[in-house]
Design a protein around this motif. Structure first.
Motif, PDB file in Angstrom:
ATOM      1  N   ASP A 127      49.159  38.019  49.292  1.00 32.90           N
ATOM      2  CA  ASP A 127      48.199  38.882  49.887  1.00 32.90           C
ATOM      3  C   ASP A 127      46.835  38.364  49.194  1.00 32.90           C
ATOM      4  OD1 ASP A 127      47.900  40.722  47.946  1.00 32.90           O
ATOM      5  OD2 ASP A 127      49.148  42.122  49.128  1.00 32.90           O
ATOM      6  N   SER A 128      45.775  38.930  49.934  1.00 28.36           N
ATOM      7  CA  SER A 128      44.471  38.733  49.180  1.00 28.36           C
ATOM      8  C   SER A 128      44.195  39.387  47.976  1.00 28.36           C
ATOM      9  CB  SER A 128      43.303  39.242  50.140  1.00 28.36           C
ATOM     10  OG  SER A 128      43.421  40.679  50.509  1.00 28.36           O
ATOM     11  N   LEU A 133      43.895  38.890  41.893  1.00 26.87           N
ATOM     12  CA  LEU A 133      44.597  39.254  40.528  1.00 26.87           C
ATOM     13  C   LEU A 133      44.994  37.917  39.810  1.00 26.87           C
ATOM     14  CD1 LEU A 133      45.583  41.456  38.423  1.00 26.87           C
ATOM     15  CD2 LEU A 133      47.814  41.088  39.482  1.00 26.87           C
ATOM     16  N   LEU A 134      45.682  37.130  40.544  1.00 27.79           N
ATOM     17  CA  LEU A 134      46.120  35.911  39.694  1.00 27.79           C
ATOM     18  C   LEU A 134      44.895  34.894  39.563  1.00 27.79           C
ATOM     19  CD1 LEU A 134      49.317  35.168  41.951  1.00 27.79           C
ATOM     20  CD2 LEU A 134      49.083  35.947  39.843  1.00 27.79           C
ATOM     21  N   GLU A 135      43.821  35.037  40.496  1.00 28.93           N
ATOM     22  CA  GLU A 135      42.938  34.021  40.148  1.00 28.93           C
ATOM     23  C   GLU A 135      42.192  34.618  38.870  1.00 28.93           C
ATOM     24  OE1 GLU A 135      40.651  34.064  43.780  1.00 28.93           O
ATOM     25  OE2 GLU A 135      41.841  32.178  44.579  1.00 28.93           O
ATOM     26  N   GLU A 136      42.418  35.625  38.400  1.00 25.86           N
ATOM     27  CA  GLU A 136      41.424  36.142  37.224  1.00 25.86           C
ATOM     28  C   GLU A 136      42.241  35.409  36.104  1.00 25.86           C
ATOM     29  OE1 GLU A 136      39.564  38.415  36.279  1.00 25.86           O
ATOM     30  OE2 GLU A 136      39.092  39.291  38.444  1.00 25.86           O
TER      31      GLU A 136
END
Length: 246
Positions: A127-128, A133-136
Motif C-alpha cells: 500500500d502507499s 517507508l521502503l522508498e526511504e
C-alpha cells in the motif's frame, strides 16, 4: 510508525540504519545472539523480550530470520498486522500461508539500504504507506514473485562483485605508486559519477564515449576482453542463481 525487526542480522541492521530517522520507533529481537540489544543501543531502539510482544506493538514487522524458521516464528507472530519478509527462497504464497491474517510483502533489498541508496524488489500487498517507508531506503521495484531469484542474483549479489572490481582497480593503481587510500578514493568517486551517467546512457554508449579509438581506455577494454571479464561476471550471476535454486 513503529517497525519491529524479528532477527537482527546484517540485512536487518542495514535496513534499520537506513530507517533510523524515518520512523517513530524500532523494536528488535534475536535468537539469543545479543545482536538485538547491540542494534537497539546503536540506533536508540528497544530490544524486546519476545516475538509475540514485538508483533503486538509494531505497525510493521520485518521478518529477517533463516527460512527454515518460518513456521516456528510465524506461530508467535499471530497478531502481526503487516509482515515484510526478507527471507530468501521463500515464495509469497508460502508467506501468505504462514500469515493468513496479515498483509504480507516479500522484499529483497541490497546493502545500499543502509545509506538510503538501496534497491528493493517487492511483491505482495504494497500500500502507499508501506511504499513510502521502503522508498526511504532507496529505489523500489515491484516484481512478480517468480522473478525474485533472478533479481536477487543481479541486484542482491552485485554489490560484492562491484566492490571486487573497485578493489582490483585501486590495487593496480597502488601497485604503480599511488597511495592506497588515494587510489581507493579515486575509484570510488569515479564509480559514483559513473552510476549517475548510467541513468542516462546505455553501458555500451558510455564505454564508447570514454574509449577513444587507439587510446588507453580501449587498450584496457581489450585486456579485459582477453581475460574474459564479461564472461566472468556472467558466470558469477549464474553461480548465484544455481546456489539459490539448489
Amino acid at each position: 510508525m513503529i517497525v519491529g525487526f524479528v532477527g537482527s542480522g546484517n540485512m536487518a541492521a542495514a535496513m534499520a540504519r537506513g530507517l533510523h530517522d524515518a520512523v517513530e520507533a524500532m523494536l528488535f529481537t534475536d535468537s539469543g545472539s545479543g545482536r538485538a540489544a547491540k542494534l537497539a543501543a546503536e540506533l536508540g531502539g528497544e530490544a524486546v523480550a519476545s516475538n509475540q510482544e514485538l508483533a503486538e506493538r509494531a505497525d510493521v514487522v520485518v521478518l529477517a530470520v533463516k527460512p527454515a524458521k518460518l513456521a516456528d516464528v510465524a506461530a508467535k507472530l499471530g497478531k502481526a498486522k503487516v509482515v515484510v519478509s526478507l527471507l530468501g527462497a521463500t515464495s509469497l504464497q508460502m508467506l501468505q500461508g504462514a500469515f493468513p491474517d496479515a498483509d504480507v510483502v516479500r522484499v529483497m533489498p541490497n546493502v545500499g539500504v543502509e545509506v538510503r541508496k538501496g534497491v528493493l524488489c517487492v511483491s505482495g500487498d504494497l500500500d502507499s504507506g508501506l511504499r513510502e517507508l521502503l522508498e526511504e531506503l532507496g529505489h523500489v521495484v515491484e516484481l512478480p514473485d517468480s522473478q525474485f531469484d533472478a533479481a536477487t542474483a543481479v541486484m542482491g549479489c552485485s554489490p560484492a562483485y562491484l566492490a571486487l572490481a573497485v578493489e582490483a582497480i585501486a590495487d593496480a593503481g597502488a601497485a604503480d605508486g599511488l597511495d592506497g587510500e588515494l587510489a581507493r578514493e579515486l575509484v570510488v568517486e569515479t564509480a559514483v559519477g559513473t552510476a549517475e551517467l548510467l541513468r542516462a546512457y546505455r553501458p555500451a554508449a558510455l564505454r564508447r564515449a570514454v574509449a577513444s579509438p587507439g587510446g588507453s581506455t580501449e587498450a584496457g577494454l581489450e585486456a579485459l576482453d582477453r581475460e574474459g571479464a564479461q564472461e566472468a561476471f556472467e558466470a558469477a550471476v549464474r553461480a548465484s542463481l544455481e546456489r539459490m535454486r539448489g
